[in-house]
Design a protein around this motif. Structure first.
Motif, mmCIF file in Angstrom:
data_model
loop_
_atom_site.group_PDB
_atom_site.id
_atom_site.type_symbol
_atom_site.label_atom_id
_atom_site.label_comp_id
_atom_site.label_asym_id
_atom_site.label_seq_id
_atom_site.Cartn_x
_atom_site.Cartn_y
_atom_site.Cartn_z
ATOM 1 N N GLY A 1 0.945 -1.099 -0.091
ATOM 2 C CA GLY A 1 -0.003 0.024 -0.011
ATOM 3 C C GLY A 1 0.731 1.251 0.152
ATOM 4 N N GLN A 2 0.436 2.339 -0.885
ATOM 5 C CA GLN A 2 1.186 3.472 -0.754
ATOM 6 C C GLN A 2 0.545 4.669 -0.136
ATOM 7 O OE1 GLN A 2 4.330 3.764 -2.720
ATOM 8 N NE2 GLN A 2 3.978 1.468 -2.713
ATOM 9 N N GLU A 3 1.383 5.017 0.902
ATOM 10 C CA GLU A 3 0.874 6.128 1.765
ATOM 11 C C GLU A 3 0.643 7.384 0.934
ATOM 12 O OE1 GLU A 3 1.549 8.658 5.662
ATOM 13 O OE2 GLU A 3 3.193 7.402 4.985
ATOM 14 N N ARG A 4 -0.456 8.092 1.084
ATOM 15 C CA ARG A 4 -0.801 9.414 0.463
ATOM 16 C C ARG A 4 -0.913 10.419 1.738
ATOM 17 N NH1 ARG A 4 -5.643 9.051 -3.488
ATOM 18 N NH2 ARG A 4 -5.168 11.263 -3.352
ATOM 19 N N VAL A 5 -0.236 11.392 1.630
ATOM 20 C CA VAL A 5 -0.092 12.355 2.674
ATOM 21 C C VAL A 5 -1.120 13.641 2.548
ATOM 22 C CG1 VAL A 5 1.794 11.697 3.579
ATOM 23 C CG2 VAL A 5 1.749 13.411 1.998
ATOM 24 N N ARG A 6 -1.462 13.789 1.174
ATOM 25 C CA ARG A 6 -2.383 14.780 0.803
ATOM 26 C C ARG A 6 -3.772 14.372 0.215
ATOM 27 N NH1 ARG A 6 -0.194 19.686 1.121
ATOM 28 N NH2 ARG A 6 -1.527 20.800 -0.314
ATOM 29 N N GLY A 7 -4.746 15.070 0.432
ATOM 30 C CA GLY A 7 -6.095 14.926 -0.127
ATOM 31 C C GLY A 7 -6.825 13.747 0.338
ATOM 32 N N ASN A 8 -7.805 13.131 -0.557
ATOM 33 C CA ASN A 8 -8.759 12.604 -0.002
ATOM 34 C C ASN A 8 -8.309 10.978 0.131
ATOM 35 O OD1 ASN A 8 -11.372 11.427 0.766
ATOM 36 N ND2 ASN A 8 -11.988 11.199 -1.486
ATOM 37 N N VAL A 9 -8.203 10.090 1.134
ATOM 38 C CA VAL A 9 -7.838 8.927 1.236
ATOM 39 C C VAL A 9 -8.559 8.225 2.029
ATOM 40 C CG1 VAL A 9 -5.307 9.128 0.921
ATOM 41 C CG2 VAL A 9 -6.126 10.055 2.892
ATOM 42 N N ARG A 10 -8.652 6.623 2.108
ATOM 43 C CA ARG A 10 -9.365 5.796 3.013
ATOM 44 C C ARG A 10 -8.275 5.359 3.714
ATOM 45 N NH1 ARG A 10 -12.855 1.907 -1.117
ATOM 46 N NH2 ARG A 10 -14.170 3.497 -1.954
ATOM 47 N N ARG B 1 -3.541 17.536 5.163
ATOM 48 C CA ARG B 1 -2.811 18.288 4.217
ATOM 49 C C ARG B 1 -1.722 19.094 5.280
ATOM 50 N NH1 ARG B 1 -5.642 19.712 -0.595
ATOM 51 N NH2 ARG B 1 -7.819 18.513 -0.436
ATOM 52 N N THR B 2 -0.746 19.277 4.620
ATOM 53 C CA THR B 2 0.365 19.981 5.295
ATOM 54 C C THR B 2 0.839 21.319 4.581
ATOM 55 O OG1 THR B 2 2.234 18.690 4.102
ATOM 56 C CG2 THR B 2 1.382 17.938 6.549
ATOM 57 N N ILE C 1 2.546 22.596 9.568
ATOM 58 C CA ILE C 1 1.280 22.451 10.203
ATOM 59 C C ILE C 1 0.573 21.625 9.543
ATOM 60 C CG2 ILE C 1 -1.074 23.815 10.354
ATOM 61 C CD1 ILE C 1 0.730 26.353 10.028
ATOM 62 N N ARG C 2 -0.141 20.471 10.141
ATOM 63 C CA ARG C 2 -1.026 19.412 9.537
ATOM 64 C C ARG C 2 -2.504 19.586 9.984
ATOM 65 N NH1 ARG C 2 -0.087 14.626 7.013
ATOM 66 N NH2 ARG C 2 1.952 14.390 7.564
ATOM 67 N N GLN C 3 -2.947 19.506 9.035
ATOM 68 C CA GLN C 3 -4.847 19.754 9.165
ATOM 69 C C GLN C 3 -5.207 18.144 8.577
ATOM 70 O OE1 GLN C 3 -6.708 23.015 7.296
ATOM 71 N NE2 GLN C 3 -7.422 21.391 6.052
ATOM 72 N N THR C 4 -6.132 17.746 9.468
ATOM 73 C CA THR C 4 -6.649 16.379 9.029
ATOM 74 C C THR C 4 -8.033 16.412 9.179
ATOM 75 O OG1 THR C 4 -4.632 15.179 9.758
ATOM 76 C CG2 THR C 4 -6.660 13.976 9.522
ATOM 77 N N GLY D 1 -8.197 25.772 0.808
ATOM 78 C CA GLY D 1 -7.904 27.206 1.331
ATOM 79 C C GLY D 1 -7.801 27.317 2.803
ATOM 80 N N MET D 2 -8.313 26.430 3.773
ATOM 81 C CA MET D 2 -8.227 26.668 5.139
ATOM 82 C C MET D 2 -6.793 26.393 5.550
ATOM 83 S SD MET D 2 -10.525 24.775 8.227
ATOM 84 C CE MET D 2 -10.322 23.106 7.539
ATOM 85 N N ILE D 3 -6.032 25.334 5.098
ATOM 86 C CA ILE D 3 -4.632 25.024 5.510
ATOM 87 C C ILE D 3 -3.644 26.339 4.841
ATOM 88 C CG2 ILE D 3 -4.286 23.693 3.243
ATOM 89 C CD1 ILE D 3 -2.701 23.309 7.047
ATOM 90 N N ARG D 4 -4.002 26.895 3.913
ATOM 91 C CA ARG D 4 -3.272 28.053 3.337
ATOM 92 C C ARG D 4 -3.859 29.296 4.156
ATOM 93 N NH1 ARG D 4 -4.772 27.391 -3.245
ATOM 94 N NH2 ARG D 4 -3.602 25.593 -3.783
ATOM 95 N N GLY D 5 -4.724 29.375 4.367
ATOM 96 C CA GLY D 5 -5.166 30.695 5.387
ATOM 97 C C GLY D 5 -4.495 30.519 6.587
ATOM 98 N N ILE D 6 -4.052 29.342 7.286
ATOM 99 C CA ILE D 6 -3.571 29.175 8.714
ATOM 100 C C ILE D 6 -2.354 29.522 8.376
ATOM 101 C CG2 ILE D 6 -3.153 27.598 10.415
ATOM 102 C CD1 ILE D 6 -6.102 26.231 9.729
ATOM 103 N N ALA D 7 -1.722 28.812 7.447
ATOM 104 C CA ALA D 7 -0.259 28.962 7.076
ATOM 105 C C ALA D 7 -0.009 30.516 7.078
ATOM 106 C CB ALA D 7 0.273 28.262 6.062
ATOM 107 N N LYS D 8 -0.882 31.140 6.231
ATOM 108 C CA LYS D 8 -0.587 32.671 6.011
ATOM 109 C C LYS D 8 -0.523 33.412 7.212
ATOM 110 C CE LYS D 8 -1.840 36.587 3.392
ATOM 111 N NZ LYS D 8 -2.985 37.144 2.341
ATOM 112 N N ALA D 9 -1.351 33.207 7.881
ATOM 113 C CA ALA D 9 -1.543 33.949 9.458
ATOM 114 C C ALA D 9 -0.559 33.468 10.192
ATOM 115 C CB ALA D 9 -2.935 33.600 9.926
ATOM 116 N N GLY D 10 -0.099 32.014 10.122
ATOM 117 C CA GLY D 10 0.942 31.713 11.075
ATOM 118 C C GLY D 10 2.369 32.251 10.715
#
Length: 481
Positions: A317-326, A335-336, A439-442, A469-478
């Protein structure tokens, strides 16, 4: 007092081995893990545990791993491999037995498969028995456990049962679904494996182990559906080949088709304990299937199951660290973002999320979602938050509630809006290797039945826009702190 035995553990990156590692460490054993890729165990072992590089198919790599070892666990097999897996398993077991003999290892503990001997025994089960025979040729005392289905959060059988029941209101069930078995809970299995280090044995022994109940896969699915409050109908059909069944499993469950084929092949015959271990040998009273499934469901409420069958390298199995996964039957969007600010500053926007601050992206969509929830009788967006920047476990933040909180590092929210399932939103900030912060958002969703799946995938385009958009906004604010 004698020093505790020095233990070699193989399969620590897999499901059973990973769980057993934690058990052995908690009980103070001196453990050495053999891994083809030690990096896969980084952060998963105690400071006292040694990790060495080795491959069962490379005899020269095993001599160092075996040096000074008293007892060795053999918990590897090729369920997920392609090609001639029987030859590969036999070669690996022979190399392990030879290295154990050369190093003077006194005990080998092996987990094999349960089933009756017949002319139609599956290649998978036949290979499991052959491995046991090869290990006994080492001259060490071999304690071999033969078990049927293992039930626990993250086990391949539990993942398969859960996915089928959650996703299919009506199921066409082939013959193998009604074959009787004697499932064992992962906690009971771990108790047996750990106890085998010290159990008295005059020579090599084979112990058949199972839970308190005899039940088929169909019975497992019915019990899971009962505990989840789902009504499911199963329609039995006289034939459905293992190949077709495995392809179907690969389509609707997280089980890869080639694993499903080998699994189904081994389920064509009953796997019931015929010669149980003597009651006094281990002092273990295995639980019944209702308790095993309830425990597995309860453990899924943790952040994630401690280990999963797909952690094993052989699963491919290949781990995916971004986007929609099961993740099992859960649906995860993770997303990070990396910022130059230190962790405390990077976490500050997360600490202020919701309420008057908003959600850093698509606030109009958030408000619309809250309004629709209000119309449906939910909490909507009326609650806001107790304080503009302070958080504590139990606080409400709009339609979320703080489930866990580590100041400056991590917060996890549980959704209290009306949903066909359960949802969480988590933020974690960790130091980056070269300075700054990650920053990791899950976002995690546990769908209930078909309605939950339809909900998630129907809203996926909107979710993708909002989460990105949320992770980008948080990163910009941080980054501006």
């Amino acid at each position: 007092m004698p020093a505790p035995p020095r233990i070699l553990l193989t399969g620590a990156t897999g499901y059973v081995g990973g769980r057993l590692l934690k058990t052995l460490e908690a009980r103070g054993y001196s453990v050495r893990c053999l891994a083809r890729r030690p990096a896969n165990l980084a952060g998963k072992v105690a400071d006292t545990t040694e990790v060495v590089t080795g491959d069962l198919l490379d005899p020269d790599s095993l001599s160092h791993a075996m040096a000074g070892i008293d007892a060795a666990y053999y918990l590897v097999h090729s369920l997920g491999s392609s090609g001639d897996f029987e030859a590969g398993e036999a070669a690996g077991a022979q190399n392990f037995a030879d290295a154990a003999r050369a190093a003077g290892v006194s005990r080998i503990i092996y987990l094999g498969g349960l089933g009756a001997v017949s002319d139609t025994t599956s290649p998978h089960l036949r290979s499991r028995w052959r491995v046991g025979d090869i290990l006994r040729s080492s001259g060490a005392t071999v304690i071999e456990f033969r078990a049927s289905i293992v039930i626990g959060s993250g086990s391949v059988s539990f993942e398969m049962v859960r996915a089928l029941v959650e996703r299919l209101p009506v199921m066409i069930t082939p013959r193998w679904v009604s074959v009787p078995a004697q499932p064992i809970a992962i906690t009971d299995l771990l108790d047996y494996l750990q106890a085998a280090v010290d159990v008295l044995a005059d020579g090599s022994r084979i112990f058949e182990i199972g839970g308190a109940d005899v039940v088929s896969y169909g019975g497992l699915m019915q019990e899971y559906a009962r505990q989840r409050g789902l009504r499911r109908r199963m329609i039995a059909v006289p034939v459905l080949t293992p190949r077709l069944s495995s392809l179907w499993l690969g389509l609707v469950t997280p089980v890869y088709a080639r694993i499903g084929r080998k699994l189904i092949d081994s389920l064509r015959h009953a796997s019931i304990v015929a010669n149980p271990a003597p009651p006094g040998a281990f002092g273990i009273r295995p639980m019944g299937i209702a308790d095993a499934i309830a425990t597995a469901i309860r453990n899924e409420d943790r952040d994630y199951a401690a280990t999963r069958w797909s952690d094993a390298l052989s699963s491919s199995g290949q781990e995916r660290v971004r986007g929609n996964v099961r993740f099992g039957t859960r649906l995860v969007d993770t997303r990070t973002a990396t910022v130059a600010s230190p962790p405390d500053a990077a976490f500050e926007p997360v600490r202020r999320i919701g309420g008057s601050t908003g959600w850093y992206s698509a606030n109009t969509l958030w408000k619309l979602r809250g309004f629709l929830d209000l119309l449906a009788g939910g909490v909507g967006v009326r609650r806001g938050r107790r304080h503009p920047s302070d958080l504590a476990v139990g606080d409400t933040v709009d339609w979320w509630r703080v489930e866990s909180y580590e100041p400056g590092r991590r917060v996890k929210f549980y959704a209290e809006m009306r949903l066909p399932g359960r949802a969480w939103l988590e933020f974690e900030v960790t130091p980056a290797r070269n300075g700054g912060s990650i920053i990791r958002q899950t976002a995690e969703f546990d769908p209930i039945g078909l309605a939950g799946l339809i909900y998630w995938y129907a809203l996926w385009p909107a979710h993708a826009c909002v989460f990105r958009g949320m992770i980008r906004g948080i990163a910009k604010a941080g980054a501006s702190k």
